[in-house]
Design an enzyme around this catalytic site. Structure first.
Site, PDB file in Angstrom:
ATOM      1  N   ILE A  73       0.873  -1.186   0.000  1.00  0.00           N
ATOM      2  CA  ILE A  73       0.000   0.000   0.000  1.00  0.00           C
ATOM      3  C   ILE A  73       0.901   1.223   0.000  1.00  0.00           C
ATOM      4  O   ILE A  73       1.939   1.241   0.669  1.00  0.00           O
ATOM      5  CB  ILE A  73      -0.970   0.017   1.208  1.00  0.00           C
ATOM      6  CG1 ILE A  73      -1.943   1.216   1.143  1.00  0.00           C
ATOM      7  CG2 ILE A  73      -0.227   0.016   2.527  1.00  0.00           C
ATOM      8  CD1 ILE A  73      -3.111   1.127   2.111  1.00  0.00           C
ATOM      9  N   ALA A  74       0.549   2.213  -0.786  1.00  0.00           N
ATOM     10  CA  ALA A  74       1.342   3.455  -0.804  1.00  0.00           C
ATOM     11  C   ALA A  74       0.481   4.604  -1.303  1.00  0.00           C
ATOM     12  O   ALA A  74      -0.458   4.419  -2.087  1.00  0.00           O
ATOM     13  CB  ALA A  74       2.571   3.305  -1.700  1.00  0.00           C
ATOM     14  N   GLU A 106       2.619  -7.600   6.681  1.00  0.00           N
ATOM     15  CA  GLU A 106       3.940  -7.446   7.306  1.00  0.00           C
ATOM     16  C   GLU A 106       4.385  -6.008   7.094  1.00  0.00           C
ATOM     17  O   GLU A 106       4.172  -5.447   6.023  1.00  0.00           O
ATOM     18  CB  GLU A 106       4.964  -8.355   6.619  1.00  0.00           C
ATOM     19  CG  GLU A 106       4.905  -9.781   7.090  1.00  0.00           C
ATOM     20  CD  GLU A 106       5.287 -10.761   6.004  1.00  0.00           C
ATOM     21  OE1 GLU A 106       5.798 -10.313   4.951  1.00  0.00           O
ATOM     22  OE2 GLU A 106       5.064 -11.957   6.199  1.00  0.00           O
ATOM     23  N   ASN A 111       8.527   1.508  10.570  1.00  0.00           N
ATOM     24  CA  ASN A 111       7.645   2.281   9.683  1.00  0.00           C
ATOM     25  C   ASN A 111       6.470   2.845  10.489  1.00  0.00           C
ATOM     26  O   ASN A 111       5.340   2.349  10.445  1.00  0.00           O
ATOM     27  CB  ASN A 111       7.158   1.393   8.535  1.00  0.00           C
ATOM     28  CG  ASN A 111       6.492   2.197   7.429  1.00  0.00           C
ATOM     29  OD1 ASN A 111       6.110   3.349   7.624  1.00  0.00           O
ATOM     30  ND2 ASN A 111       6.343   1.595   6.261  1.00  0.00           N
ATOM     31  N   TYR A 118      -2.287   1.302  10.331  1.00  0.00           N
ATOM     32  CA  TYR A 118      -2.882  -0.025  10.550  1.00  0.00           C
ATOM     33  C   TYR A 118      -3.586  -0.084  11.915  1.00  0.00           C
ATOM     34  O   TYR A 118      -4.680  -0.612  12.030  1.00  0.00           O
ATOM     35  CB  TYR A 118      -1.813  -1.119  10.438  1.00  0.00           C
ATOM     36  CG  TYR A 118      -1.108  -1.128   9.093  1.00  0.00           C
ATOM     37  CD1 TYR A 118      -1.806  -0.860   7.926  1.00  0.00           C
ATOM     38  CD2 TYR A 118       0.248  -1.400   8.990  1.00  0.00           C
ATOM     39  CE1 TYR A 118      -1.174  -0.851   6.694  1.00  0.00           C
ATOM     40  CE2 TYR A 118       0.898  -1.401   7.758  1.00  0.00           C
ATOM     41  CZ  TYR A 118       0.184  -1.117   6.614  1.00  0.00           C
ATOM     42  OH  TYR A 118       0.803  -1.105   5.396  1.00  0.00           O
TER      43      TYR A 118
END
Ligand SMILES: CC(C)(COP(=O)(O)OP(=O)(O)OC[C@H]1O[C@@H](n2cnc3c(N)ncnc32)[C@H](O)[C@@H]1OP(=O)(O)O)[C@@H](O)C(=O)NCCC(=O)NCCS
Length: 150
Positions: A73-74, A106, A111, A118
């Site tokens: 995801i970005a 993961e 990060n 999340y």
């Protein structure tokens, strides 16, 4: 008054690879090869987030029976921190909520922004993979996180 951005989602196709790579080049710590992307476009669900007609983010989800895995995801760096990552993740969770029991992912232990994202959506840390990621001259742990669909 500032106008609300027009947000749309769509499934990516091979024609979107250039837009995906443009985001990845700026946003990703561990870029995927063109081959990995083509395989993903064939085998997984690749959702694009379009803001005012321009692709601003992507998310890749793999399905195996009743489990989902968020593989990638970005959001374009210039557009980060405005809620777009959350909107994209919400979309993946809503879309994959039909019949799925859990979603796994993961993430690099360092990060912070991804872990914050999340957690804000209900993912919890389920384990650690020691030294899973290359990081400069050393290695970095992966956190395995899980979201249970109700
Ligand atoms: C992770 C990423 C997709 C988040 O996208 P984003 O658009 O910046 O995220 P949002 O603005 O929706 O923020 C989502 C939540 O994370 C939190 N957050 C975002 N950036 C943060 C930061 N730098 N520090 C702390 N928290 C942060 C916010 O509090 C927000 O919570 P809220 O929705 O309850 O307010 C984006 O940072 C990114 O593309 N990073 C590079 C690629 C990457 O690391 N992907 C994850 C690989 S596992």
């Amino acid at each position: 008054m500032a106008q609300q951005p027009a947000i749309r989602f769509r499934q990516a196709a091979v024609d979107d690879l250039a837009a995906i790579l443009a985001i990845q080049d700026q946003a990703a710590a561990a870029p995927w090869s063109g081959r990995q992307w083509r395989d993903s476009l064939e085998s997984h669900s690749v959702t694009l987030l379009d803001v005012n007609g321009t692709v601003a983010g992507y998310a890749v989800v793999a399905s195996v029976l009743d489990e989902r895995e968020l593989l990638n995801i970005a959001v374009m760096p210039a557009q980060q921190g405005q809620g777009l990552g959350g909107i994209l993740l919400d979309r993946c969770l809503a879309k994959d909520g039909t019949g799925a029991v859990r979603m796994l992912l993961e993430v690099r232990s360092g990060n912070q922004s991804a872990i914050a994202l999340y957690r804000s959506r209900g993912f919890v840390k389920a384990g650690i993979r020691k030294g899973y990621y290359p990081a400069g001259a050393g290695r970095e742990d992966a956190w395995v996180m899980v979201y249970e669909f109700q």
